[in-house]
Design an enzyme around this catalytic site. Structure first.
Site, PDB file in Angstrom:
ATOM      1  N   GLU A 113       0.819  -1.234   0.000  1.00 55.56           N
ATOM      2  CA  GLU A 113       0.000   0.000   0.000  1.00 55.56           C
ATOM      3  C   GLU A 113       0.844   1.271   0.000  1.00 55.56           C
ATOM      4  OE1 GLU A 113      -2.826  -0.526   3.188  1.00 55.56           O
ATOM      5  OE2 GLU A 113      -3.711  -2.280   2.246  1.00 55.56           O
ATOM      6  N   GLU A 147      -4.827 -10.849  -2.263  1.00 53.09           N
ATOM      7  CA  GLU A 147      -5.727 -10.911  -1.095  1.00 53.09           C
ATOM      8  C   GLU A 147      -7.185 -11.055  -1.512  1.00 53.09           C
ATOM      9  OE1 GLU A 147      -4.933  -7.728   1.732  1.00 53.09           O
ATOM     10  OE2 GLU A 147      -2.784  -7.841   1.399  1.00 53.09           O
TER      11      GLU A 147
END
Ligand code: XIL
Length: 359
Positions: free
Chosen positions: A155, A272
């Site tokens: 991220e 994910e």
């Protein structure tokens, strides 16, 4: 009449085999289906769940060729104190993966979350560099040859932070500037030259969400800079926490983005994957159909790109789903974002995975 030994054995085997046929285990292994399409398939797990729940562990062993430590390799798990490492849970996961014959996708070496309380909010440049290099060198070298690929930075892009380069203003960026990315990849590469090093992020999936479409551009620019400077980056991760309540807007723009990433010589991992049903109405059967359709439509596009080498779901069964826990349904019923239900039975989403891998 006394049965012959041979008959007794056959009878015993038949008895032993019978329950297996009626069990969810009869569902074909997803890892094999994925392998037929040239991909790896796995999921994120917590090592203590595998230890405590043998039926769940058997499901994971059957379907997964990759284990991702859901939390066990994050800073707050590995770093109880500034000078101390605790590899207990991470080592346990490594042992479980070995016993299953699964590889490990490590998660994650740098993130702005899951940081231990002792970590200073605004470390000096010197201190931040020491911490970053120490941590990555120590962790990656410990699992050298055992962790095949790593989410090195998680991220890193946050357009709301309004920097021209689109980078998130994380503690690492504040202390070290944008070079922290290069430093992280270089340090990981030096510690295990064979590990595939990944930059993973969310919000790159939907063609009809303008900030996600813009984030793809920001990500491509970042990747181009890293490649131009010869940094050891090998893959991009799409987290793919998908939203059941949104139309599944995955089409040519997503395919084009993946091609642009591939054209940089990078692999692509889905890191994910799950589908939230928090805001979906209707009974479980209806919700399951929408969730499955979302998995299918996303992967239909993603698997057309040959650079996509690995698909990992964020959990495997609704019995343990952080996504379901974090986004509770208003009607109080348990969320159903995973391919297998809370009884470990395959849902439509598991069938969707099987189908897309086989197409
Ligand atoms: C989540 C875990 O699933 C939770 O158990 C934990 O409490 C918080 O982190 N993006 C990521 C993952 O990269 O590390 C996050 O995992 C989910 C969002």
């Amino acid at each position: 009449m006394r049965p012959t030994r041979r008959r007794a054995l056959a009878g015993g085997l038949a008895l032993a085999a019978a329950p297996a046929i009626a069990q969810p285990a009869a569902f074909p292994p997803l890892t094999q289906a994925a392998a037929r399409s040239g991909r790896l398939f796995g999921c994120a797990v917590e090592p203590h769940r595998l230890d405590a729940d043998p039926a769940f562990a058997a499901l994971v062993a059957r379907h997964c060729g990759v284990l991702v430590p859901e939390n066990a390799m994050k800073w707050n798990a590995l770093r109880p104190a500034p000078e101390t490492f605790d590899f207990g849970a991470a080592d346990r996961l490594a042992a479980q993966a070995k016993a299953m014959g699964a590889r490990i996708h490590g998660h994650c070496l740098l993130w702005h979350e899951a940081l231990p309380a002792w970590l200073p909010n605004d470390p000096s440049r010197r201190e931040a560099e020491r911490l970053l290099r120490d941590h990555i060198a120590r962790v990656v070298s410990r699992y050298r040859g055992r962790v095949a690929s790593w989410d090195v930075v998680n991220e890193a892009v946050e357009r709301n932070d309004r920097r021209p380069d689109g980078l998130r203003i994380s503690p690492w960026l504040r202390a070290l500037g944008p070079d922290y990315l290069a430093m992280a990849f270089e340090t990981a590469h030096a510690a295990d030259p064979a590990a595939r090093l990944t930059l993973s992020d969310y919000g790159l999936e939907y063609d009809d969400v303008s900030w996600m479409v813009e984030k793809r551009g920001t990500m491509l620019d970042l990747l181009r800079r890293l490649k131009r400077d010869g940094r050891p980056i090998h893959a991009v991760g799409l987290q793919a926490h998908l939203l059941g309540e949104r139309p599944a807007a995955f089409g040519q723009p997503l395919a084009t983005f993946l091609r642009q990433v591939a054209d940089l010589g990078l692999e692509i991992y889905v890191t994910e994957l799950d589908v939230k049903d928090q805001a979906l109405e209707g009974d479980p059967a209806r919700r399951d159909a929408v969730v499955a359709d979302t998995y299918r439509r996303f992967l239909d596009v993603v698997l057309r790109e040959p650079a996509v080498r690995m698909i990992n779901t964020w959990g495997l069964s609704d019995r343990y789903s952080a996504t379901a826990d974090f986004f509770p349904r208003a009607d109080g019923s348990k969320g159903r974002p995973m391919p297998f239900d809370a009884d470990l039975k395959p849902k439509l989403a598991a069938h969707a995975l099987l189908t897309v891998f086989s197409d």
